[in-house]
Design a protein around this motif. Sequence first.
Motif, mmCIF file in Angstrom:
data_model
loop_
_atom_site.group_PDB
_atom_site.id
_atom_site.type_symbol
_atom_site.label_atom_id
_atom_site.label_comp_id
_atom_site.label_asym_id
_atom_site.label_seq_id
_atom_site.Cartn_x
_atom_site.Cartn_y
_atom_site.Cartn_z
ATOM 1 N N ASP A 169 0.861 -1.311 -0.008
ATOM 2 C CA ASP A 169 -0.031 0.066 -0.182
ATOM 3 C C ASP A 169 0.929 1.206 0.102
ATOM 4 O O ASP A 169 2.147 1.079 0.533
ATOM 5 N N PRO A 170 0.291 2.428 -0.442
ATOM 6 C CA PRO A 170 1.243 3.623 -0.476
ATOM 7 C C PRO A 170 1.375 4.172 0.853
ATOM 8 O O PRO A 170 0.755 3.856 1.749
ATOM 9 N N GLY A 171 2.483 4.949 0.845
ATOM 10 C CA GLY A 171 2.778 5.644 2.151
ATOM 11 C C GLY A 171 3.739 5.336 2.943
ATOM 12 O O GLY A 171 3.869 5.832 4.150
ATOM 13 N N GLY A 226 -1.913 -5.027 -1.946
ATOM 14 C CA GLY A 226 -2.524 -4.531 -0.891
ATOM 15 C C GLY A 226 -4.041 -4.108 -0.934
ATOM 16 O O GLY A 226 -4.603 -5.007 -1.416
ATOM 17 N N GLU A 227 -4.474 -3.097 0.266
ATOM 18 C CA GLU A 227 -5.979 -2.939 0.056
ATOM 19 C C GLU A 227 -6.378 -2.003 -0.998
ATOM 20 O O GLU A 227 -7.544 -2.066 -1.570
ATOM 21 N N LYS A 228 -5.428 -1.132 -1.440
ATOM 22 C CA LYS A 228 -5.710 -0.214 -2.505
ATOM 23 C C LYS A 228 -6.037 -0.942 -3.842
ATOM 24 O O LYS A 228 -5.390 -1.825 -4.304
ATOM 25 N N ARG A 229 -7.156 -0.352 -4.523
ATOM 26 C CA ARG A 229 -7.591 -1.293 -5.808
ATOM 27 C C ARG A 229 -7.111 -0.295 -6.826
ATOM 28 O O ARG A 229 -7.483 1.044 -6.622
ATOM 29 N N TYR A 230 -6.922 -0.818 -8.130
ATOM 30 C CA TYR A 230 -6.677 -0.198 -9.453
ATOM 31 C C TYR A 230 -7.647 -0.613 -10.571
ATOM 32 O O TYR A 230 -7.564 -2.240 -10.755
ATOM 33 N N ASP A 231 -8.265 0.092 -11.291
ATOM 34 C CA ASP A 231 -9.081 -0.348 -12.239
ATOM 35 C C ASP A 231 -8.373 -0.920 -13.649
ATOM 36 O O ASP A 231 -8.748 -1.344 -14.368
ATOM 37 N N TRP A 232 -6.893 -0.621 -13.411
ATOM 38 C CA TRP A 232 -6.007 -1.018 -14.982
ATOM 39 C C TRP A 232 -5.762 -2.417 -14.604
ATOM 40 O O TRP A 232 -5.212 -3.029 -15.244
ATOM 41 N N LEU A 233 -6.104 -2.990 -13.547
ATOM 42 C CA LEU A 233 -5.800 -4.436 -13.144
ATOM 43 C C LEU A 233 -7.216 -5.148 -13.385
ATOM 44 O O LEU A 233 -7.954 -4.680 -12.599
ATOM 45 N N LYS A 234 -7.125 -6.380 -13.970
ATOM 46 C CA LYS A 234 -8.447 -6.861 -14.175
ATOM 47 C C LYS A 234 -8.535 -8.420 -13.592
ATOM 48 O O LYS A 234 -7.597 -9.192 -14.207
ATOM 49 N N ALA A 340 -12.818 -11.111 5.385
ATOM 50 C CA ALA A 340 -11.925 -12.061 6.180
ATOM 51 C C ALA A 340 -10.819 -11.532 6.908
ATOM 52 O O ALA A 340 -10.323 -12.304 7.523
ATOM 53 N N GLY A 341 -10.375 -10.399 6.676
ATOM 54 C CA GLY A 341 -9.337 -9.989 7.341
ATOM 55 C C GLY A 341 -7.943 -10.502 7.195
ATOM 56 O O GLY A 341 -7.216 -10.898 7.731
ATOM 57 N N THR A 342 -7.974 -10.925 5.637
ATOM 58 C CA THR A 342 -6.754 -11.409 5.252
ATOM 59 C C THR A 342 -6.429 -10.694 3.860
ATOM 60 O O THR A 342 -6.837 -9.395 3.809
ATOM 61 N N ASN A 343 -5.424 -11.283 3.147
ATOM 62 C CA ASN A 343 -4.951 -10.602 1.832
ATOM 63 C C ASN A 343 -5.563 -11.360 0.556
ATOM 64 O O ASN A 343 -6.043 -12.501 0.811
ATOM 65 N N VAL A 344 -5.271 -10.802 -0.597
ATOM 66 C CA VAL A 344 -5.995 -11.364 -1.735
ATOM 67 C C VAL A 344 -5.043 -12.784 -1.994
ATOM 68 O O VAL A 344 -5.644 -13.631 -2.843
ATOM 69 N N HIS A 345 -3.849 -12.959 -1.775
ATOM 70 C CA HIS A 345 -3.119 -13.939 -1.808
ATOM 71 C C HIS A 345 -3.618 -15.108 -1.387
ATOM 72 O O HIS A 345 -3.726 -16.180 -1.981
#
Length: 362
Positions: A169-171, A226-234, A340-345
């Motif tokens: 995630d950024p920052g 991470g948590e941030k979503r990007y519409d250029w990823l499908k 679920a409190g986890t990550n996409v992986h």
Amino acid sequence: MLWEQKVKNHFPDSHAEIHLGTILNNLRTIHKRAGTEKVFAVVKCDAYRHGAVRVSRHIEDAADWFGVASVDEGIQLRMGGLKKPILVFNVPGYDTAAAYHTHNLTATVSHKTHFDTLMDGTRYQLNFDTGMGRFGFMPEDAADVRQLAVMNQRLSCSGIYSHYATADDPGSDFVRKQYERFSNITELFKEIPLRHMSNTGAVANYDIGHFNMVRTGVGMLGYNSGEKRYDWLKPALTWKTRIVQIRKIKKETPVSYSSTWKAPQEGYLATIPVGYGDGIPRSLSNKLKVWIDGELYPQVGNVTMDNIMVFLGEKQLPAETEVTLLGGEGWNAHDWAEKAGTNVHEILTNITGRVEKIYGES
């Protein structure tokens, strides 16, 4: 669209539609955004359950390298016909040393003992720990590592790499610190052709240099890490099943183990033939929503090993009605991970072998 089915189960209860063209487009998009000379496709854990061999074959012309966790995963790709270089991330051992040579796999050297472990002629890459705290030589040992590499000309070094700990995630100021540490290390290894550190998160979230090769795993499958979503990823995977039973229940009727949910009104309950044995986390109990007949409906009661129940309210639907569990018009892996409190992986790799894989080229 024509779908190709892999390892057909006789009577699958659900299937994952995997869009290979979407994976290829995501890979190219990340490569372009990174602006690197080369791109490295991470296909460990069966390409995050998307099917390592089938995915790798489709993207091989666009990828320069492939990455796997274990020697067995590398052998699987070779047996599947892959010709491009394959880097194994995990530690080499005496029991696997011959396999690197036999199957043309590139080893990771992350400790001085690995130089003695590997057979003559083995290709390898150096791994430095700039802050991940998992594997790798420490930055302050870079000069000594260089000397070891020079002394071991019987092996062939093709690259040097590290891994960001906080780029999801950024920052994060730590990303810049790790970048500077790795940049300083690479100054001692200018003759080594490949230098890579950036993953999908680094490319998506940070305006930094990415050396001359970028790695992507979950990104080419359609997700930021991470948590941030990007519409250029499908997202490339859609998991579908069907209703196997509909029955009417009364108000206050308890559902599933421990009776954690009771019907708020009289209505219809649908039983779906998937559960945590297929990859739906039990932690999503009473949180998940699934797409049925143009609407999102709540999963109710505790997720069981083989089934979930969905409350349809007053809507009565026939058995065999299609249900989209993940992707498509329903919730995607980001939504599941958030609830679920986890990550996409973890969400993607939880999908088990009971789920049929069906591939589409587009």
